[in-house]
Design a protein around this motif. Structure first.
Motif, PDB file in Angstrom:
ATOM      1  N   SER A 163       0.815  -1.215   0.000  1.00 17.14           N
ATOM      2  CA  SER A 163       0.000   0.000   0.000  1.00 17.14           C
ATOM      3  C   SER A 163       0.852   1.271   0.000  1.00 17.14           C
ATOM      4  CB  SER A 163      -0.948   0.003   1.205  1.00 17.14           C
ATOM      5  OG  SER A 163      -0.221  -0.127   2.402  1.00 17.14           O
ATOM      6  N   GLU A 174     -13.088   6.974  -6.700  1.00 19.59           N
ATOM      7  CA  GLU A 174     -13.588   6.595  -5.366  1.00 19.59           C
ATOM      8  C   GLU A 174     -14.640   7.604  -4.871  1.00 19.59           C
ATOM      9  OE1 GLU A 174     -13.594   3.938  -4.018  1.00 19.59           O
ATOM     10  OE2 GLU A 174     -11.664   2.958  -3.759  1.00 19.59           O
ATOM     11  N   ILE A 209     -16.059   6.898  -1.119  1.00 18.09           N
ATOM     12  CA  ILE A 209     -15.255   6.678   0.089  1.00 18.09           C
ATOM     13  C   ILE A 209     -15.784   7.492   1.274  1.00 18.09           C
ATOM     14  CG2 ILE A 209     -13.453   8.450  -0.196  1.00 18.09           C
ATOM     15  CD1 ILE A 209     -11.448   6.052   0.431  1.00 18.09           C
ATOM     16  N   LEU A 218     -11.862   4.220   8.093  1.00 15.10           N
ATOM     17  CA  LEU A 218     -10.918   4.960   7.251  1.00 15.10           C
ATOM     18  C   LEU A 218      -9.597   4.218   7.107  1.00 15.10           C
ATOM     19  CD1 LEU A 218     -11.723   8.539   8.524  1.00 15.10           C
ATOM     20  CD2 LEU A 218     -12.021   7.728   6.176  1.00 15.10           C
ATOM     21  N   LYS A 219      -9.219   3.496   8.129  1.00 15.46           N
ATOM     22  CA  LYS A 219      -7.973   2.739   8.064  1.00 15.46           C
ATOM     23  C   LYS A 219      -8.037   1.705   6.946  1.00 15.46           C
ATOM     24  CE  LYS A 219      -4.834  -0.130  10.814  1.00 15.46           C
ATOM     25  NZ  LYS A 219      -4.591  -0.747  12.147  1.00 15.46           N
ATOM     26  N   VAL A 222      -9.031   3.515   3.147  1.00 15.91           N
ATOM     27  CA  VAL A 222      -7.903   4.205   2.515  1.00 15.91           C
ATOM     28  C   VAL A 222      -6.839   3.197   2.116  1.00 15.91           C
ATOM     29  CG1 VAL A 222      -6.001   5.808   2.947  1.00 15.91           C
ATOM     30  CG2 VAL A 222      -8.327   6.419   3.635  1.00 15.91           C
ATOM     31  N   ASN A 223      -6.599   2.226   2.966  1.00 15.64           N
ATOM     32  CA  ASN A 223      -5.588   1.218   2.654  1.00 15.64           C
ATOM     33  C   ASN A 223      -5.977   0.404   1.425  1.00 15.64           C
ATOM     34  OD1 ASN A 223      -2.985   0.189   3.710  1.00 15.64           O
ATOM     35  ND2 ASN A 223      -4.095  -1.754   3.755  1.00 15.64           N
ATOM     36  N   LYS A 237      -5.062   2.363  -1.568  1.00 14.19           N
ATOM     37  CA  LYS A 237      -3.610   2.377  -1.757  1.00 14.19           C
ATOM     38  C   LYS A 237      -3.094   1.039  -2.271  1.00 14.19           C
ATOM     39  CE  LYS A 237      -1.330   4.643   1.564  1.00 14.19           C
ATOM     40  NZ  LYS A 237      -0.987   5.085   2.944  1.00 14.19           N
ATOM     41  N   HIS A 292      -7.118  11.962   5.875  1.00 11.79           N
ATOM     42  CA  HIS A 292      -7.226  10.614   5.308  1.00 11.79           C
ATOM     43  C   HIS A 292      -7.283  10.669   3.782  1.00 11.79           C
ATOM     44  CE1 HIS A 292      -7.854   8.977   9.332  1.00 11.79           C
ATOM     45  NE2 HIS A 292      -8.643   9.998   9.542  1.00 11.79           N
ATOM     46  N   ILE A 293      -7.914  11.726   3.239  1.00 13.44           N
ATOM     47  CA  ILE A 293      -7.903  11.920   1.794  1.00 13.44           C
ATOM     48  C   ILE A 293      -6.460  12.129   1.325  1.00 13.44           C
ATOM     49  CG2 ILE A 293      -8.720  13.374  -0.093  1.00 13.44           C
ATOM     50  CD1 ILE A 293     -10.919  11.733   1.288  1.00 13.44           C
ATOM     51  N   ASP A 326      -3.866  11.000   2.817  1.00 13.29           N
ATOM     52  CA  ASP A 326      -3.170   9.730   3.015  1.00 13.29           C
ATOM     53  C   ASP A 326      -3.392   8.773   1.852  1.00 13.29           C
ATOM     54  OD1 ASP A 326      -1.552   7.928   4.535  1.00 13.29           O
ATOM     55  OD2 ASP A 326      -3.365   6.867   5.147  1.00 13.29           O
ATOM     56  N   MET A 327      -4.454   8.967   1.075  1.00  9.15           N
ATOM     57  CA  MET A 327      -4.675   8.131  -0.109  1.00  9.15           C
ATOM     58  C   MET A 327      -3.537   8.322  -1.107  1.00  9.15           C
ATOM     59  SD  MET A 327      -8.772   8.706  -0.615  1.00  9.15           S
ATOM     60  CE  MET A 327      -8.916   7.767  -2.147  1.00  9.15           C
TER      61      MET A 327
END
Length: 770
Positions: free
Chosen positions: A418, A614, A617, A632-633, A636-637, A640, A667-668, A670-671
């Motif tokens: 990821s 997405e 999401i 979200l964990k 998002v993963n 990825k 979190h967005i 983090d994508m």
């Protein structure tokens, strides 16, 4: 013990309402024709439920576009910009209504549509009410009363369904500073009381108020509004039976509030929150009736009668059967109409079909649960219970569902799967050199209009009336014309148009193992837009490449960059009917690995830009903030995992629409998509504030025109939006694009709008260079 229903699908078994609405908008049928079709669907729904044995049948659950827009019209919450439509269409309430939903661009007028956003965590969209300080409300539409009277005349014992006054305000948006929308409760409530007075005068006994916010995190002011509103309703109408419906989550910290309201009955969702039953049974006053939402209103799996009966047995022991109602968990708006319409065993085989129930069958399940819960169920009910047990057991043991190879691959996922090779700052330099794009690069979100002709080719191909080679030749011609036209107007990153695709999720589901499909399993997404969600029944994998052929063909036609277009794992999950026998996160990872394989194959085919959409999401976010972190964990993963198998020079895009990003912006980020495109035009770029405040590092394409409305914005209008974007986002991060895909639009308006869009981007470039 009585049965009731919270709402029934309003599209008609064969999407009759969609077809009639679009014909009316196109001027092909009269207003009387459209109203006649609406009346026909409504009466069919009432009679179906009456014949099935539902005791309290919903009225006012029918809508020509959206139930929240209905309420805005009812209470006169009509933004002032529509005054001109009111003046020009004084005898046609429905044209005003549609102008609010879709915008209005004729008779010399050019009026934007109201904002649209997702209905909680579903794929349904509602029209957002607009509120102003010291706003006045007045009864404008009589639809609620008219439908109740019509049902009564047909011998239907109906329960009017009305969005509750507090939830209605909470669903809206303040359009000016200096006030809280909940401040309007005292101005709004008199209109509700007026409606109740008219209903009572016409003989109404039960009223259903939908208050879904009772199952969400709310503040003290909202709680005070609930207490005030229902105290006033009870004071004015002490004999009306008021049912407050909650759904999509449990009451949790709002339990005391909900059970202390002066109401007759409280509805709870035991599908999404079965664990709340004990707490509710212990808290509910002895005089209050409890409505048990036992049949899943949002998914298509057959009810497990034994499990539902265990809930009923517990509730009967505590409250007695005369203090219970049985119902679906929520409105059946989110379910397809009728499983009996699925007669093609090639599409939906008998083994999977026996596990399913659509709206009509769910109504039968509700009635059957009442019969089974009686002290002496008849032989038919006992036989139905045995049949149900057999189907539930068959599903648990079916060899169709499990694939050990897929399970092992998911188990082998590591953190390395990821992560891109290098950070965005490094990738951006490489991509700038290779892609050589200008400032304010232009693109579209993926699809282009699917004309009746294109849809007819697909239908002919599926019926075997044309061969694969004939079908491909037609699609290639359409694709090439679209590529040439995009080149001609100067779009910087092209798309192939997706003419081979029926739906952005269904198309992929058809090529993945673990999915089945329906012929008539349509559900409403918004207005006349209906989707046919795939059914994920088993382990998911990709047997072969899905999009490479058409993307590679399109790129071979031009030296301009062509994007590969994929739907992301979270959206495929959210927009399907998902198996409920394992965690959704596990199913999502299976889909993510399938999309990852496709991304890698596109890169190998020489595609330098790949978009993994997405839009769902944010929609999938749990309704309670305490549950956000876990979702979200894994969500998002999963994105990825799908996106991270490529080299740094491959630019990954994603698209999201109708999302409030403020609470999840980190979190967005983090994508780690190289470019994100988002809906921004209806909100006048308000959504960009979250990205600016966060100092979002990657590139952004804020949509500059609303594709959900037929109106064509001018270049000047789009330049104004881009100026707003430029004020908060560095220019080397900005892209220029529509809000969403163009599949549902017509070619004439699409071409005109995109020409204006390209001109807007060119003007912005000139301004910067000067």
């Amino acid at each position: 013990m009585q049965t009731h229903n919270l709402g029934y699908p309003r599209i008609g078994s064969n999407r009759a309402l969609k077809k009639a609405s679009e014909q009316y908008w196109a001027g092909k049928i009269s207003l009387a024709d459209l109203l006649g079709k609406g009346k026909e669907i409504t009466e069919q729904n009432w009679k179906l439920q009456q014949e099935a044995g539902i005791d309290l049948i919903p009225s006012n659950d029918f809508s020509y576009y959206d139930q929240i827009l209905d309420m805005s019209l009812t209470v006169g919450a009509i933004p002032k910009r529509y005054n001109q439509v009111v003046l020009t269409k004084t005898n046609n309430e429905l044209d005003l209504y549609f102008a609010m939903a879709r915008g209005y661009q004729k008779d010399g007028l050019d009026i934007t549509a109201m904002e649209m956003t997702k209905w909680f965590d579903t794929n349904y969209h509602y029209i957002v009410p607009e509120f102003y300080k010291n706003q006045a409300f007045s009864l404008f539409s009589s639809k609620i009363v008219t439908e109740f009277v019509r049902a009564k005349q047909l011998g239907i014992k109906s329960k009017p369904v009305i969005i509750g006054p507090v939830s209605y305000l909470l669903l809206g948006k303040e359009k000016e500073a200096g006030f809280d929308k909940l401040d309007l409760i005292k101005k709004l409530l008199p209109v509700y009381l007026q409606i109740l007075g008219e209903l009572k005068n016409h003989g109404a006994e039960w009223i259903q108020f939908d208050e879904p916010f009772l199952a969400l995190d709310i503040d003290e002011k909202a709680k005070e509004a609930f207490n005030f509103a229902y105290a006033e309703i009870r004071k004015q109408f002490p004999t009306l039976k008021i049912l407050v419906a909650t759904y999509f989550e449990g009451l949790k910290d709002n339990l005391t509030l909900a059970t202390s309201l002066p109401i007759t009955a409280l509805h709870i969702d035991l599908v999404r929150s079965p664990e709340q039953l004990d707490d509710v049974l212990n808290a509910i006053p002895k005089e209050m009736i409890l409505s048990l939402g036992l049949v899943d209103g949002r998914n298509i799996w057959k009810n497990d009668f034994e499990q539902s009966l265990s809930f009923l047995k517990k509730a009967v022991a505590k409250l007695g059967s005369d203090h219970l109602l049985i119902a679906p968990s929520c409105s059946l708006l989110h379910s397809p109409c009728d499983l009996d319409l699925e007669t093609d065993e090639k599409t939906l085989g008998p083994e999977v079909k026996q596990w399913l129930a659509f709206a009509k069958q769910k109504i039968d399940e509700v009635v059957m649960l009442k019969k089974l819960a009686s002290e002496t169920p008849d032989d038919t009910a006992i036989a139905k219970l045995a049949e149900n047990k057999k189907a539930i057991a068959n599903r648990k043991s079916s060899k169709l569902i499990h694939n050990e190879g897929i399970k092992q691959r998911v188990d082998a996922i590591t953190s390395k799967d990821s992560k891109r090779l290098n950070a965005f700052s490094s990738r951006k330099k490489i991509q700038q050199e290779i892609l050589n794009l200008p400032l304010f690069p232009t693109t579209t979100i993926g699809s282009f209009p699917q004309t009746a002709e294109v849809r007819s080719w697909r239908a002919q191909f599926k019926k075997g009336e044309i061969s694969q080679s004939q079908y491909d030749a037609l699609l290639k011609k359409e694709t090439e014309e679209t590529i040439r036209w995009q080149e001609e107007i100067g779009i910087d990153v092209l798309v192939h148009g997706e003419f081979e695709r029926n739906d952005m999720v269904e198309y992929f589901g058809e090529q993945l193992n673990g999915f089945v499909f329906t012929k008539n399993g349509w559900v409403q997404s918004y207005g006349s837009r209906c989707v046919k969600p795939p059914i994920i029944y088993g382990d998911v994998n990709r047997p072969k490449a899905m999009t490479v052929y058409w993307t590679e063909f399109a790129q071979s036609l031009t030296k301009t960059l062509v994007k590969g277009m994929l739907t992301g794992p979270v959206t495929i999950l959210q927009w399907s009917f998902v198996r409920n026998d394992q965690p959704r996160s596990l199913t999502c990872n299976q889909i993510a690995l399938a999309i990852r394989d496709e991304v890698i194959d596109l890169e190998k085919a020489g595609i330098k830009i790949i978009q993994i959409d997405e839009p769902a999401i944010r929609e999938g976010l749990p309704l309670r903030k305490a549950d956000w972190k876990n979702y979200l964990k894994w969500a998002v993963n999963a994105f990825k995992i799908a996106a991270s198998g490529v080299q740094d020079e491959t630019q990954i895009h994603t698209h999201m629409c109708y999302s409030e990003f403020n609470d999840i912006i980190e979190h967005i980020a983090d994508m780690d998509a190289d470019v994100i495109t988002i809906e921004c035009s209806r909100s006048q770029m308000e959504l960009l504030d979250a990205f600016a405040d966060f100092n979002y590092p990657n590139e952004i394409g804020p949509g500059v025109y609303d594709i959900h409305s037929p109106r064509v914005p001018s270049k000047e209008e789009m330049v104004q939006l881009l100026e707003k974007a430029k004020a908060v986002i560095p220019i080397d991060q900005l892209w220029v694009n529509p809000d969403c895909g163009l599949k549902t639009r017509h070619w004439a308006e699409t071409k005109q709008a995109l020409v204006e869009m390209v001109a807007a981007a060119q003007e912005m470039r000139t301004e910067v260079l000067v």
